[in-house]
Design an enzyme around this catalytic site. Structure first.
Site, mmCIF file in Angstrom:
data_model
loop_
_atom_site.group_PDB
_atom_site.id
_atom_site.type_symbol
_atom_site.label_atom_id
_atom_site.label_comp_id
_atom_site.label_asym_id
_atom_site.label_seq_id
_atom_site.Cartn_x
_atom_site.Cartn_y
_atom_site.Cartn_z
ATOM 1 N N GLU A 1 16.474 0.268 28.375
ATOM 2 C CA GLU A 1 16.718 0.008 26.839
ATOM 3 C C GLU A 1 18.002 -1.548 27.819
ATOM 4 O O GLU A 1 17.856 -2.485 26.715
ATOM 5 C CB GLU A 1 17.884 0.611 26.223
ATOM 6 N N GLU B 1 19.759 -3.636 21.201
ATOM 7 C CA GLU B 1 19.628 -3.194 22.812
ATOM 8 C C GLU B 1 20.922 -2.335 22.582
ATOM 9 O O GLU B 1 21.130 -2.142 23.419
ATOM 10 C CB GLU B 1 18.792 -3.877 23.320
ATOM 11 N N HIS C 1 21.480 0.835 21.652
ATOM 12 C CA HIS C 1 20.762 1.555 22.395
ATOM 13 C C HIS C 1 21.299 2.627 23.119
ATOM 14 O O HIS C 1 21.523 3.405 23.770
ATOM 15 C CB HIS C 1 19.562 1.265 22.729
ATOM 16 N N TYR D 1 26.983 7.564 24.944
ATOM 17 C CA TYR D 1 27.544 8.443 23.694
ATOM 18 C C TYR D 1 26.677 9.962 23.876
ATOM 19 O O TYR D 1 27.403 10.957 24.150
ATOM 20 C CB TYR D 1 27.575 8.250 22.315
ATOM 21 N N GLU E 1 8.358 -1.483 25.078
ATOM 22 C CA GLU E 1 8.864 -1.216 23.860
ATOM 23 C C GLU E 1 8.218 -0.005 23.422
ATOM 24 O O GLU E 1 7.618 0.726 21.950
ATOM 25 C CB GLU E 1 9.597 -2.680 22.909
ATOM 26 N N GLU F 1 12.838 0.556 17.441
ATOM 27 C CA GLU F 1 11.405 -0.202 18.214
ATOM 28 C C GLU F 1 10.485 -0.585 18.044
ATOM 29 O O GLU F 1 9.154 -1.694 18.346
ATOM 30 C CB GLU F 1 11.217 0.640 19.456
HETATM 31 FE FE FE Z 1 14.180 -2.060 21.797
HETATM 32 MN MN MN Z 2 15.801 -0.189 22.075
#
Ligand code: FE
Ligand code: MN
Length: 353
Positions: A96, A127, A130, A136, A200, A234
């Site tokens: 990511e 991003e 992500h 997390y 992606e 995505e």
């Molecule tokens: Fe992406």
């Molecule tokens: Mn992403």
């Protein structure tokens, strides 16, 4: 084209007040600062992706992790299941941020259209969200941070996918790189294919299947939900990227010649093999009714969809072994998808100053 000649002369009053026509805009190699205006819009598709991205805004810490924490700490997951989860966290945690870096360091400078740039800014933040998701998850499950974030150094199939992409970023960052020459523009298109179509559009998909398979069996549901959100983002990234690639092709006739198309095909076929090797590495024994054979079928099926979108003949004719994936991805299911969300970002009343 006149808009593409950068002028060093002082603009006259007439220049400053002249109307900017949408048809002066170009996706790349438009150097006139005047055409840096968002409106009038020319590339409505880019603006539409931007508003769609905003409408789908989410944050990873809205997803409750209690069930995942309990299951992870219990003895109800097998060693193989844990390996699948860890390897995917290991791959995505770095992938990511590679995508984010590539947008900011390689793509943004060379895409000279404000509508497309508006989307790139939105995507770059997604991003970051992500990458935040993996921070997390690692923190929620008290995982070994070094193990997860360093996995691309340790697991060969992850390293190979990342190395494949990093090469494409470096090519754009080389001193003196520009898109003015056909060779430069082709190198840029390869970067776009490498990130939007391959990273992606192919490299993420075995991981999506694996983590969503857990969720379908009611295991690690929090992570599964986060992956659903990521997958939705995505699929917009992928579609924006392909429209961008096809738009640049249209505006630069002759760039996408037969020889270049053969190079692109070879890149995608190499990526399919890297992805199949990755799936094998994540689950050498097969779990949750999944095995490496199904992944080869699936990755080939996905690659054919990408060839279609690039107006290239398909390669494999494979069937989709995971038809439930299309449903999980279907953008028309917008309402259902967000039913369970905690925060409603579109309610202005929730803003506190
Ligand atoms: Fe992406
Ligand atoms: Mn992403």
């Amino acid at each position: 084209m006149s808009c593409c000649n950068a002028s060093t002369e002082k603009p006259t009053a007439h220049d400053l007040t002249k109307r900017i026509d949408a048809d002066q805009k170009r996706l790349v190699n438009c150097k006139q600062v005047d055409v840096n205006q968002l409106m009038p819009l020319k590339y409505h598709w880019a603006w539409d992706y931007y508003t769609k991205g905003c409408a789908n805004h989410w944050m990873p810490n809205e997803v409750a992790m209690q069930g995942d924490i309990e299951l992870w700490k219990s003895n109800r997951l097998t060693a193989e299941e844990r390996q699948v989860i860890l390897r995917n966290l290991g791959f995505f945690s770095t992938a990511e941020s590679l995508v984010g870096n590539n947008i900011v360091l390689a793509i943004f400078k060379h895409v000279t259209n404000p509508e497309a740039r508006q989307y790139l800014l939105r995507q770059a933040f997604e991003e970051a969200i992500h990458t935040h998701t993996f921070q997390y998850i690692v923190e929620s499950l008290s995982l070994d941070q070094r193990e997860v974030f360093n996995m691309y150094h340790e697991v060969n199939s992850i390293n190979e996918k990342d190395a494949f992409e990093m090469k494409l970023t470096s090519a754009i960052m080389e001193e003196g790189f520009n898109t003015d020459t056909p060779d430069g523009l082709r190198t840029f298109l390869k970067n776009l294919v490498g990130f939007y179509v391959i990273m992606e559009g192919i490299f993420f998909y075995s991981g999506f299947v694996m983590l969503l398979s857990f969720k379908r069996q009611n295991k690690m549901v929090g992570i599964g939900q986060q992956f659903e959100y990521i997958m939705r983002d995505e699929s917009i990234h992928l579609n924006f990227g392909i429209d961008l690639i096809n738009g640049i092709r249209e505006e630069n006739p002759g760039i996408w010649n037969e020889e270049f198309e053969a190079e692109i095909r070879a890149m995608i076929l190499q990526a399919v093999e890297l992805e199949v090797a990755y799936a094998q590495d994540c689950m050498p024994k097969g779990i949750l009714g999944l095995n490496a054979g199904l992944f080869r079928e699936y990755v080939q099926y996905i690659a054919d969809r990408r060839f279609d979108r690039l107006n290239m003949t398909s390669q494999f004719g494979s069937q989709n072994p995971f038809p439930w994936m299309s449903e999980a991805m279907d953008l028309s299911k917008e309402q259902n998808f967000f039913e369970g969300r905690v925060t409603e970002y579109q309610t202005a009343a929730s803003l506190e100053w």
